[in-house]
Design a protein around this motif. Structure first.
Motif, PDB file in Angstrom:
ATOM      1  N   PHE A 126      40.721  17.308  50.800  1.00 29.41           N
ATOM      2  CA  PHE A 126      39.804  18.122  49.634  1.00 29.41           C
ATOM      3  C   PHE A 126      40.106  19.202  50.519  1.00 29.41           C
ATOM      4  CE2 PHE A 126      37.223  13.561  49.820  1.00 29.41           C
ATOM      5  CZ  PHE A 126      37.694  13.118  48.530  1.00 29.41           C
ATOM      6  N   ARG A 127      39.904  20.052  51.128  1.00 24.33           N
ATOM      7  CA  ARG A 127      39.775  21.997  51.871  1.00 24.33           C
ATOM      8  C   ARG A 127      41.090  21.517  51.071  1.00 24.33           C
ATOM      9  NH1 ARG A 127      37.613  19.680  56.966  1.00 24.33           N
ATOM     10  NH2 ARG A 127      39.647  19.830  58.083  1.00 24.33           N
ATOM     11  N   ALA A 128      42.241  21.049  51.273  1.00 25.77           N
ATOM     12  CA  ALA A 128      43.458  21.240  50.888  1.00 25.77           C
ATOM     13  C   ALA A 128      43.624  22.033  49.345  1.00 25.77           C
ATOM     14  CB  ALA A 128      44.472  20.915  51.364  1.00 25.77           C
ATOM     15  N   ILE A 129      42.667  21.845  48.810  1.00 27.15           N
ATOM     16  CA  ILE A 129      42.661  22.005  46.972  1.00 27.15           C
ATOM     17  C   ILE A 129      42.450  23.175  46.809  1.00 27.15           C
ATOM     18  CG2 ILE A 129      41.683  20.942  45.324  1.00 27.15           C
ATOM     19  CD1 ILE A 129      41.576  17.932  46.736  1.00 27.15           C
ATOM     20  N   ASP A 130      43.042  23.463  45.903  1.00 29.99           N
ATOM     21  CA  ASP A 130      42.703  25.013  45.689  1.00 29.99           C
ATOM     22  C   ASP A 130      40.931  25.237  44.941  1.00 29.99           C
ATOM     23  OD1 ASP A 130      42.801  27.340  43.900  1.00 29.99           O
ATOM     24  OD2 ASP A 130      44.354  27.562  43.477  1.00 29.99           O
ATOM     25  N   PRO A 131      40.492  25.840  45.065  1.00 30.94           N
ATOM     26  CA  PRO A 131      38.879  25.790  45.061  1.00 30.94           C
ATOM     27  C   PRO A 131      38.442  25.884  43.523  1.00 30.94           C
ATOM     28  CG  PRO A 131      38.939  26.693  47.181  1.00 30.94           C
ATOM     29  CD  PRO A 131      40.031  26.543  46.652  1.00 30.94           C
ATOM     30  N   ARG A 132      39.691  26.737  43.124  1.00 35.38           N
ATOM     31  CA  ARG A 132      39.727  26.930  40.803  1.00 35.38           C
ATOM     32  C   ARG A 132      40.114  26.068  40.848  1.00 35.38           C
ATOM     33  NH1 ARG A 132      42.801  31.956  41.412  1.00 35.38           N
ATOM     34  NH2 ARG A 132      44.271  30.233  42.879  1.00 35.38           N
ATOM     35  N   LYS A 133      40.980  24.952  41.283  1.00 35.71           N
ATOM     36  CA  LYS A 133      41.575  23.451  40.425  1.00 35.71           C
ATOM     37  C   LYS A 133      40.335  22.194  41.041  1.00 35.71           C
ATOM     38  CE  LYS A 133      46.026  25.046  39.260  1.00 35.71           C
ATOM     39  NZ  LYS A 133      47.271  25.307  39.429  1.00 35.71           N
ATOM     40  N   ASP A 134      39.522  22.464  41.562  1.00 33.91           N
ATOM     41  CA  ASP A 134      39.473  21.217  42.661  1.00 33.91           C
ATOM     42  C   ASP A 134      38.039  21.060  41.544  1.00 33.91           C
ATOM     43  OD1 ASP A 134      36.953  19.397  44.194  1.00 33.91           O
ATOM     44  OD2 ASP A 134      36.168  21.335  44.710  1.00 33.91           O
ATOM     45  N   ILE A 135      38.797  20.148  40.635  1.00 33.60           N
ATOM     46  CA  ILE A 135      37.997  19.744  39.550  1.00 33.60           C
ATOM     47  C   ILE A 135      36.487  18.718  39.122  1.00 33.60           C
ATOM     48  CG2 ILE A 135      38.947  20.372  37.300  1.00 33.60           C
ATOM     49  CD1 ILE A 135      39.831  17.640  37.372  1.00 33.60           C
ATOM     50  N   GLU A 136      36.458  18.241  40.943  1.00 34.62           N
ATOM     51  CA  GLU A 136      35.541  17.442  41.620  1.00 34.62           C
ATOM     52  C   GLU A 136      34.700  17.877  42.070  1.00 34.62           C
ATOM     53  OE1 GLU A 136      33.682  14.683  39.452  1.00 34.62           O
ATOM     54  OE2 GLU A 136      34.396  12.680  39.598  1.00 34.62           O
ATOM     55  N   ALA A 137      34.656  19.021  42.282  1.00 37.47           N
ATOM     56  CA  ALA A 137      33.629  20.148  43.566  1.00 37.47           C
ATOM     57  C   ALA A 137      33.578  18.972  44.500  1.00 37.47           C
ATOM     58  CB  ALA A 137      32.344  20.631  43.074  1.00 37.47           C
ATOM     59  N   VAL A 138      35.225  19.197  45.676  1.00 44.39           N
ATOM     60  CA  VAL A 138      34.619  17.931  46.698  1.00 44.39           C
ATOM     61  C   VAL A 138      35.571  19.063  47.635  1.00 44.39           C
ATOM     62  CG1 VAL A 138      35.389  15.514  46.014  1.00 44.39           C
ATOM     63  CG2 VAL A 138      37.302  17.301  46.199  1.00 44.39           C
ATOM     64  N   HIS A 139      35.894  20.867  47.783  1.00 44.61           N
ATOM     65  CA  HIS A 139      36.034  21.732  48.480  1.00 44.61           C
ATOM     66  C   HIS A 139      34.566  21.685  48.791  1.00 44.61           C
ATOM     67  CE1 HIS A 139      37.562  24.969  50.780  1.00 44.61           C
ATOM     68  NE2 HIS A 139      38.814  25.269  49.965  1.00 44.61           N
ATOM     69  N   PRO A 140      34.643  21.995  50.418  1.00 45.57           N
ATOM     70  CA  PRO A 140      33.553  22.866  50.874  1.00 45.57           C
ATOM     71  C   PRO A 140      32.933  23.753  49.899  1.00 45.57           C
ATOM     72  CG  PRO A 140      34.487  21.999  52.898  1.00 45.57           C
ATOM     73  CD  PRO A 140      35.701  22.009  51.423  1.00 45.57           C
ATOM     74  N   GLU A 141      34.036  24.697  49.917  1.00 43.08           N
ATOM     75  CA  GLU A 141      33.393  26.367  48.956  1.00 43.08           C
ATOM     76  C   GLU A 141      32.077  25.482  47.759  1.00 43.08           C
ATOM     77  OE1 GLU A 141      35.681  29.133  46.490  1.00 43.08           O
ATOM     78  OE2 GLU A 141      35.830  29.581  48.708  1.00 43.08           O
ATOM     79  N   ASN A 142      33.291  24.612  46.685  1.00 37.04           N
ATOM     80  CA  ASN A 142      32.293  23.818  45.348  1.00 37.04           C
ATOM     81  C   ASN A 142      31.451  23.396  45.466  1.00 37.04           C
ATOM     82  OD1 ASN A 142      34.380  25.439  43.948  1.00 37.04           O
ATOM     83  ND2 ASN A 142      35.981  23.526  44.005  1.00 37.04           N
ATOM     84  N   ALA A 143      30.836  22.367  47.077  1.00 37.57           N
ATOM     85  CA  ALA A 143      30.134  22.049  46.992  1.00 37.57           C
ATOM     86  C   ALA A 143      28.867  22.776  47.823  1.00 37.57           C
ATOM     87  CB  ALA A 143      30.805  20.661  48.262  1.00 37.57           C
ATOM     88  N   GLY A 144      29.041  23.850  48.963  1.00 39.65           N
ATOM     89  CA  GLY A 144      27.905  24.801  48.662  1.00 39.65           C
ATOM     90  C   GLY A 144      27.951  25.250  47.365  1.00 39.65           C
ATOM     91  N   LEU A 145      28.001  25.587  46.503  1.00 37.30           N
ATOM     92  CA  LEU A 145      28.134  26.376  45.232  1.00 37.30           C
ATOM     93  C   LEU A 145      26.814  25.598  44.475  1.00 37.30           C
ATOM     94  CD1 LEU A 145      30.881  29.075  44.486  1.00 37.30           C
ATOM     95  CD2 LEU A 145      29.086  29.373  44.919  1.00 37.30           C
ATOM     96  N   LEU A 146      27.425  24.543  44.585  1.00 34.51           N
ATOM     97  CA  LEU A 146      26.678  23.318  44.008  1.00 34.51           C
ATOM     98  C   LEU A 146      24.872  23.488  44.584  1.00 34.51           C
ATOM     99  CD1 LEU A 146      25.692  21.249  41.674  1.00 34.51           C
ATOM    100  CD2 LEU A 146      26.869  19.910  43.405  1.00 34.51           C
ATOM    101  N   ALA A 147      25.183  23.092  45.991  1.00 36.45           N
ATOM    102  CA  ALA A 147      24.556  23.642  46.896  1.00 36.45           C
ATOM    103  C   ALA A 147      23.295  24.025  46.843  1.00 36.45           C
ATOM    104  CB  ALA A 147      24.517  23.091  48.283  1.00 36.45           C
ATOM    105  N   LEU A 148      23.527  25.451  46.318  1.00 35.85           N
ATOM    106  CA  LEU A 148      22.964  26.559  45.636  1.00 35.85           C
ATOM    107  C   LEU A 148      22.922  26.850  44.406  1.00 35.85           C
ATOM    108  CD1 LEU A 148      25.584  29.241  48.093  1.00 35.85           C
ATOM    109  CD2 LEU A 148      23.312  28.463  48.908  1.00 35.85           C
ATOM    110  N   GLY A 149      22.779  25.926  43.951  1.00 30.14           N
ATOM    111  CA  GLY A 149      22.663  26.179  41.929  1.00 30.14           C
ATOM    112  C   GLY A 149      23.592  27.025  41.599  1.00 30.14           C
ATOM    113  N   VAL A 150      24.422  27.368  42.056  1.00 25.78           N
ATOM    114  CA  VAL A 150      25.854  28.324  41.252  1.00 25.78           C
ATOM    115  C   VAL A 150      26.896  27.477  41.245  1.00 25.78           C
ATOM    116  CG1 VAL A 150      23.955  30.591  41.332  1.00 25.78           C
ATOM    117  CG2 VAL A 150      25.980  29.279  43.433  1.00 25.78           C
TER     118      VAL A 150
END
Length: 319
Positions: free
Chosen positions: A110-134
């Motif tokens: 999951f860390r290997a996926i480009d966060p901009r193409k990570d449509i299920e928000a499994v990359h830590p960057e995207n999971a963190g944005l979801l937890a922050l409400g953005v």
């Protein structure tokens, strides 16, 4: 008196109509859209999901790249495929289907996926944005749960904000793809949220928690876990479970985590299995693929159906 059925198929049809228009507009703008899925092995539920996504992508005119891999595929080879798809301009969304074989480190993939193409928000960057409400992307199953809830509230004339502000939402299951995102989405609605996992079932019992729920979201992966004694008459029950069972005729069918026969006569509303969360999840996954195509091109995302900020890269423009 039986529960009101929350019809996921009807909700998915409406979403699909809107998404079809979005895909048309995206093509008119000259933007590239494409979904790539990676299936390692032949786990029944994942393979069935991949087939549904393939059909839906064809219906919507979204280019689709399936990448079936043998169960013995090495982690390095899987990551190499992910990295190739990261660099493929024809792909706007990448989905690695779960579960992965035991020899593969899911988090490394999951860390290997480009966060901009990570449509299920499994990359830590995207999971963190979801937890922050953005969120950049809202994971499709959790998003579908709340889209169904929001749509049902509208249909019965309940004010969404008022309902959530006074509601206790109990989430059974803490998976990274459903349970944890659902908790974040409940928080964003200013609801009171309680989270349970299998240990509550083994120790104090889940009933003492679930009976208090105004909204009960069940994503435990255990067929028939929730029985009549676990719910109250006020509850709205969202059954996320999809458990394959072989019938007497030898055919495989899906059952949920909720025992519908005993629970339906007791609660206020209930999603069926099949025909509840699943159809909406399929469309939402393609919807996230459209979001990704717009974000990759630096365009505004399509309007969000959830009461959350638009998926955005505003916090990450320098990345």
């Amino acid at each position: 008196m039986s529960a009101q059925v929350i019809d996921g198929r009807a909700c998915a049809r409406e979403l699909k109509e809107n998404l079809s228009a979005d895909v048309f507009c995206l093509r008119q703008d000259g933007l590239t859209i494409g979904l790539a899925t990676i299936l390692v092995g032949d786990e029944y539920g994942s393979a069935a999901y991949e087939r549904r996504l393939r059909r839906l992508a064809e219906e919507l005119g979204v280019p689709y790249q399936p990448h079936p891999l043998p169960a013995g595929t090495s982690q390095n080879d899987l990551i190499a495929l992910v990295e190739r798809l990261n660099g493929d301009p024809a792909v706007s969304g990448i989905l690695v289907l779960r579960p992965l074989p035991a020899h593969i480190d899911e988090s490394a993939v999951f860390r290997a996926i480009d966060p901009r193409k990570d449509i299920e928000a499994v990359h830590p960057e995207n999971a963190g944005l979801l937890a922050l409400g953005v969120p950049r992307f809202v994971p499709s199953t959790a998003a579908s749960v709340f889209h169904l809830l929001d749509t049902w509230l509208d249909s019965v004339g309940e004010d969404r904000a008022d309902f959530y502000h006074r509601a206790l939402i109990v989430v059974v299951g803490r998976s990274n793809n459903v349970g944890k995102p659902a908790i974040s989405l409940g928080y964003e609605r200013q609801a009171t949220v309680e989270s349970l996992d299998e240990w509550a079932d083994r120790t104090t019992g889940i009933g003492r928690h679930t009976r208090a729920a105004d909204v009960l979201i069940v994503a435990a992966g255990k067929a028939g876990l929730i029985q009549a004694e676990h719910v109250s008459e006020k509850a709205v029950v969202i059954d996320v479970g999809i458990n394959p069972r072989t019938g007497a005729d030898g055919r495989v069918h899906m059952v949920g985590d909720v025992d519908h026969a005993s629970v339906a006569p007791r609660v206020r509303a209930l999603t069926p299995v099949p025909g509840g969360v699943g159809p909406v999840t399929d469309v939402w996954l393609l919807r996230n693929t459209v979001h990704a195509a717009r974000l990759l091109a630096g365009r505004p995302a399509i309007g969000a159906a959830l009461a959350l900020p638009e998926p955005t890269d505003s916090l990450l423009e320098a990345s």
